[in-house]
Enzyme design. Sequence first.
Site, PDB file in Angstrom:
ATOM      1  N   ASN A 156      23.304  18.833  23.803  1.00 57.75           N
ATOM      2  CA  ASN A 156      22.319  17.771  24.067  1.00 57.75           C
ATOM      3  C   ASN A 156      22.938  16.422  24.413  1.00 57.75           C
ATOM      4  O   ASN A 156      22.361  15.645  25.150  1.00 57.75           O
ATOM      5  CB  ASN A 156      21.346  17.639  22.881  1.00 57.75           C
ATOM      6  CG  ASN A 156      22.033  17.274  21.590  1.00 57.75           C
ATOM      7  OD1 ASN A 156      23.235  17.455  21.442  1.00 57.75           O
ATOM      8  ND2 ASN A 156      21.273  16.757  20.656  1.00 57.75           N
ATOM      9  N   GLU A 251      27.264  18.468  11.196  1.00 54.71           N
ATOM     10  CA  GLU A 251      26.117  17.647  11.614  1.00 54.71           C
ATOM     11  C   GLU A 251      25.095  18.608  12.211  1.00 54.71           C
ATOM     12  O   GLU A 251      25.296  19.124  13.307  1.00 54.71           O
ATOM     13  CB  GLU A 251      26.556  16.610  12.656  1.00 54.71           C
ATOM     14  CG  GLU A 251      27.541  15.587  12.140  1.00 54.71           C
ATOM     15  CD  GLU A 251      26.925  14.595  11.171  1.00 54.71           C
ATOM     16  OE1 GLU A 251      25.682  14.502  11.114  1.00 54.71           O
ATOM     17  OE2 GLU A 251      27.680  13.935  10.444  1.00 54.71           O
ATOM     18  N   CYS A 285      19.034  15.177  17.803  1.00 59.83           N
ATOM     19  CA  CYS A 285      18.923  15.624  16.411  1.00 59.83           C
ATOM     20  C   CYS A 285      18.074  14.662  15.590  1.00 59.83           C
ATOM     21  O   CYS A 285      17.418  15.080  14.647  1.00 59.83           O
ATOM     22  CB  CYS A 285      20.315  15.774  15.804  1.00 59.83           C
ATOM     23  SG  CYS A 285      21.331  14.308  15.990  1.00 59.83           S
TER      24      CYS A 285
HETATM   25  P1  NDP Z   1      24.426  25.697  18.402  1.00 65.76           P
HETATM   26  O1  NDP Z   1      24.558  25.747  16.938  1.00 65.76           O
HETATM   27  O2  NDP Z   1      23.799  26.831  19.096  1.00 65.76           O
HETATM   28  O3  NDP Z   1      25.869  25.517  19.075  1.00 65.76           O
HETATM   29  C1  NDP Z   1      26.748  24.458  18.744  1.00 65.76           C
HETATM   30  C2  NDP Z   1      28.151  24.817  19.184  1.00 65.76           C
HETATM   31  O4  NDP Z   1      28.644  25.893  18.395  1.00 65.76           O
HETATM   32  C3  NDP Z   1      28.243  25.295  20.625  1.00 65.76           C
HETATM   33  O5  NDP Z   1      29.428  24.818  21.202  1.00 65.76           O
HETATM   34  C4  NDP Z   1      28.284  26.792  20.462  1.00 65.76           C
HETATM   35  O6  NDP Z   1      28.865  27.448  21.548  1.00 65.76           O
HETATM   36  C5  NDP Z   1      29.153  26.909  19.240  1.00 65.76           C
HETATM   37  N1  NDP Z   1      29.055  28.190  18.523  1.00 65.76           N
HETATM   38  C6  NDP Z   1      28.101  29.143  18.620  1.00 65.76           C
HETATM   39  N2  NDP Z   1      28.363  30.173  17.756  1.00 65.76           N
HETATM   40  C7  NDP Z   1      29.501  29.840  17.101  1.00 65.76           C
HETATM   41  C8  NDP Z   1      30.287  30.461  16.080  1.00 65.76           C
HETATM   42  N3  NDP Z   1      29.934  31.624  15.551  1.00 65.76           N
HETATM   43  N4  NDP Z   1      31.382  29.829  15.638  1.00 65.76           N
HETATM   44  C9  NDP Z   1      31.740  28.628  16.142  1.00 65.76           C
HETATM   45  N5  NDP Z   1      31.058  27.993  17.112  1.00 65.76           N
HETATM   46  C10 NDP Z   1      29.948  28.572  17.585  1.00 65.76           C
HETATM   47  O7  NDP Z   1      23.694  24.325  18.698  1.00 65.76           O
HETATM   48  P2  NDP Z   1      23.112  23.810  20.065  1.00 65.76           P
HETATM   49  O8  NDP Z   1      24.208  23.716  21.075  1.00 65.76           O
HETATM   50  O9  NDP Z   1      21.894  24.609  20.388  1.00 65.76           O
HETATM   51  O10 NDP Z   1      22.688  22.302  19.685  1.00 65.76           O
HETATM   52  C11 NDP Z   1      21.438  21.958  19.211  1.00 65.76           C
HETATM   53  C12 NDP Z   1      21.468  21.743  17.720  1.00 65.76           C
HETATM   54  O11 NDP Z   1      22.413  20.747  17.392  1.00 65.76           O
HETATM   55  C13 NDP Z   1      20.148  21.264  17.149  1.00 65.76           C
HETATM   56  O12 NDP Z   1      19.853  21.963  15.977  1.00 65.76           O
HETATM   57  C14 NDP Z   1      20.424  19.810  16.808  1.00 65.76           C
HETATM   58  O13 NDP Z   1      19.612  19.276  15.812  1.00 65.76           O
HETATM   59  C15 NDP Z   1      21.856  19.852  16.435  1.00 65.76           C
HETATM   60  N6  NDP Z   1      22.441  18.536  16.571  1.00 65.76           N
HETATM   61  C16 NDP Z   1      22.766  17.844  15.428  1.00 65.76           C
HETATM   62  C17 NDP Z   1      23.259  16.567  15.506  1.00 65.76           C
HETATM   63  C18 NDP Z   1      23.637  15.782  14.281  1.00 65.76           C
HETATM   64  O14 NDP Z   1      24.290  14.773  14.428  1.00 65.76           O
HETATM   65  N7  NDP Z   1      23.264  16.198  13.095  1.00 65.76           N
HETATM   66  C19 NDP Z   1      23.453  15.908  16.809  1.00 65.76           C
HETATM   67  C20 NDP Z   1      23.082  16.727  17.919  1.00 65.76           C
HETATM   68  C21 NDP Z   1      22.590  17.993  17.791  1.00 65.76           C
HETATM   69  P3  NDP Z   1      27.933  27.961  22.764  1.00 65.76           P
HETATM   70  O15 NDP Z   1      27.027  26.839  23.150  1.00 65.76           O
HETATM   71  O16 NDP Z   1      28.923  28.242  23.787  1.00 65.76           O
HETATM   72  O17 NDP Z   1      27.176  29.134  22.214  1.00 65.76           O
END
Ligand code: NDP
Length: 516
Positions: A156, A251, A285
């Site tokens: 995002n 996060e 988020c």
């Molecule tokens: P995901 O949890 O789907 O993915 C986050 C990252 O983790 C991606 O790079 C993903 O790779 C990677 N990933 C996926 N599976 C694994 C694994 N088993 N081990 C290690 N890494 C892995 O989140 P989103 O990308 O969908 O992001 C949206 C979410 O992020 C929302 O829930 C939002 O609230 C949260 N968010 C929180 C923030 C905060 O500050 N608290 C800020 C911004 C967002 P790939 O994409 O290649 O699958």
Amino acid sequence: MASTETPAAAATNGGQATREEIAVENPATGQVIATVPDMSPDEVKAMVAKARAAQPGWEALGFAGRGRVMRRAQKWLLDNADRVMETIVSETGKTYEDAQLAEVSHGAAAFGFWAKNAEKYLADERVKSSSPLLLGRKLISRYRPLGVIGVIGPWNYPLTNSFGDAIPALMAGNAVVLKPSEITPLTSMLMAEALRECGLPEHVFQVATGRGETGAALIDEVDMIMFTGSTRTGKKVMERAAQTITPVSLELGGKDPMIVLSDADIERAANAAAYYSMQNGGQTCISVERVYVEEGVYDEFVAKVTEKVRALRQGNPSGGPGTVEVGAVTFPPQFDIVDRHVKDAIEKGAKAVTGGQGRRENGMFYEPTVLVDVDHTMAAMTEETFGPTLPIMRVRDAEEAIKLANDSPYGLGASVFSKDAARAEAIARRVESGAVVINDAMLNYSALELPMGGWKASGLGSRHGAGGIRKYCRQQSILVTKLAPKRDVHMFPYKARTSRVLLRLFKFIYGRGKRP
Ligand code: NDP
């Protein structure tokens, strides 16, 4: 492929994919704009080994030397703002304004902030001990970089949330390997190019493009994981990190409530609700995800919000700044979640006073949607939607609003609107979340001095502030004994008389408190 290759260079070799690759799409058009390697665990391991070799040299540059690179990068980011924004817009489908305010300007601020404050936050601290055994000793608490930090980021905010967490990690003296989301890797790759141009030594910052498995492999190799993403994946990250006792900072998701009290400035509250729920297409988020409004001002608030949200222009942001307020849904599965939440709410009796539909041809767009007549039986009020929706619920009073705001597994951010700042602050202190903003929302993220982190299922640890850089360090305590007798009184051999004297001394020092 070099780990810091540019997006352009990473494009398919005349359409001939020579290895496992990931196609990066523009979500506002559906067109493939680049391909990047899907890196294997072995490649990640090799990358971390290079990072480990490069780290001591980077650490040796000291805060001043590292800060110079960061300040050059700050200048680079502003000089190349258009190029960076275009890259962000093309891989996320967000508007130029969202890329400018919450990414480029945040990134520029972060480079300067950490360049200036890292040394202060990580300075040696002299402490005094109350223990009589330590009389005359020098006690120091100090920070050392952990070594190689793995940053795993979401889609995002490719600059703010993926790359942004690398900045304090680097300023602390670590090397960083960043695994961006598979659907938005181009901004991170561009920033790698930027840092190299700004004099960052080779392999100190590398980008490991790939899917979830690439991220999982990274966890096995590094000294600490900074993860931003969904709560579901956060749990997997923590589980994997437990195998190697690797520290994690998480996060995660949020379901931020906004509370509007009857003495609020309703026009301001409505503007804030419309903006902070729809900004970045609601894919933040700390977006406003649900609103509780005291019944006396509910109708007025709903009418104003509906009018403002209905007026939003949505579409492909490629027309440039000022053309649309709401862009595309970046991540295809997120579209289904948004649609499911809206349909579930309507099936259970809610009404979409504006919006309520999405389309998936020539890009993915979900209409800015305001839902009323909602309650906590609906997913739209209890699960993270992460899209351009705003459910608004009528409440009897502030007490009911607080109760409902806290009725959530999440606790990332929240906001309270009232002209009575003292009353709003008292309410804020009762809301279970990492940050509460009064007569605003989300702006706490821009206060780099304030810790930003989630309670409950929203995370572990925080970014920003002193904790936002200390987490990338090991803490070391140093105790120096300079002037001392040949033998301290507590050392061998034990003597009954000495023990009695010591006990009297301890009773004198610790035993003077009154018993209840
Ligand atoms: P995901 O949890 O789907 O993915 C986050 C990252 O983790 C991606 O790079 C993903 O790779 C990677 N990933 C996926 N599976 C694994 C694994 N088993 N081990 C290690 N890494 C892995 O989140 P989103 O990308 O969908 O992001 C949206 C979410 O992020 C929302 O829930 C939002 O609230 C949260 N968010 C929180 C923030 C905060 O500050 N608290 C800020 C911004 C967002 P790939 O994409 O290649 O699958």
